[in-house]
Design an enzyme around this catalytic site. Sequence first.
Site: not given
Ligand SMILES: Cc1ncc(COP(=O)(O)O)c(C=O)c1O
Length: 410
Positions: A124, A221
């Site tokens: 990500f 989520k």
């Molecule tokens: C694997 C993963 N990490 C991090 C994030 C996003 O993190 P944040 O809470 O900083 O927006 C996402 C968002 O979809 C994600 O899928």
Amino acid sequence: MTRDEARALDVADPLARFRDAFDMPTGLVYLDGNSLGPPPLSAHERLDRASRREWAEGLVRSWNSAAWIEAPARVGGKIARLIGARPHEVTVADATSVNLFKLAAGALSLRPGRTTILSEAGGFPTDLYALQGLAALMGDRARLRTVAPADVLAAIDEDTAAVVLTHIHYKSARRWDMAEVTAAAHAKGALMLWDLCHSAGAVAVDLNACQADLAVGCGYKYLNGGPGAPAFLFVAERWQGEIRSPIWGWMGHAEPFAFEDGYRGAGDIRGLTTGTPPILSLAALEAGVDLQLEADPALVEAKGLALAQLFIDTVEALAADPALKLASPREAPGRGLHVAFAHPQAYALVQAMIARSVIGDFRAPDIARFGFSPLFLGYVQVWDAAQALAETLATRAWDRPEYRARAAVT
Ligand SMILES: Cc1ncc(COP(=O)(O)O)c(C=O)c1O
């Protein structure tokens, strides 16, 4: 599977009662709970209470009288039960991106002399960006090395301070074997930091059984904590006295209300927090987590995997378009609870499905992604969504200019 067979599964579903616990428009098939979960009905009450009673009436007194100050640890302690951690090993703070930065920096502080943070290419973006930013800040004391997923295990070496991976990949839903990878990191003396964004509230996770060191994850989520819900972080008890956060703030101080000039870290999970906690957002997140805790995690995972499998099988049985290709592992257990299909017109395809009340999402450059949150979805809905996808392809309903015009958030 026929639609009638799907209906029989809904009748026998042990999690069916949870479907009434959410506030969702009727007729909508929502396959994006892996991006933003819907509100539990109880979240409205919690938010109302937090706003009207605790904020409006209690005002500043509510830090004590409504136990606001304890909310990050309290909600963290509840999330701990979903991810195989002890209550004092998890807290809620910041965004996942910020927590990842703090814990990766913390991992470097626990492994002096080692400079490599190892991750997978195609992870990500925010994780990669946070790690790139950390490496830029550290100069020659840290570097980010990314390799193809198949090469990760072999790339762990004596210079690796931490291996940072997302347990379930945001696009493909490919799932790492948490115990195997953590053991491989430890075999070379490296620490293991897991991103659980697509795992928490979705699949059974047991961080301590795997001896994981550090983890982060988001609240909006599968935990249904609301847009921009704060994230959580996990630090195994054995590291809490030693790990150093790179961001020192008063909430991480041993005695925030002593108002000392000099920083003294709390020496427990609070040391990884920084500033004032977002109380209204925490109220909504707590409602989502409380609801999740009522469900048996094994049933949650089994239902989510079954819904995803039903979708894959039905789409492949009904959809005749050769341009549509499964971009997720075909079978559990190597997969999480969402499914990716690649198609050259994936963006327009998703828009055309949204127009018929089936909400999935698009991930550049060519992925249509569908999430199967087990608490609010039913089997017939998933069967109908698969049919909607097949029809949208067969009729080329996606082939309209308005479905190609990209909005700011895709
Ligand atoms: C694997 C993963 N990490 C991090 C994030 C996003 O993190 P944040 O809470 O900083 O927006 C996402 C968002 O979809 C994600 O899928």
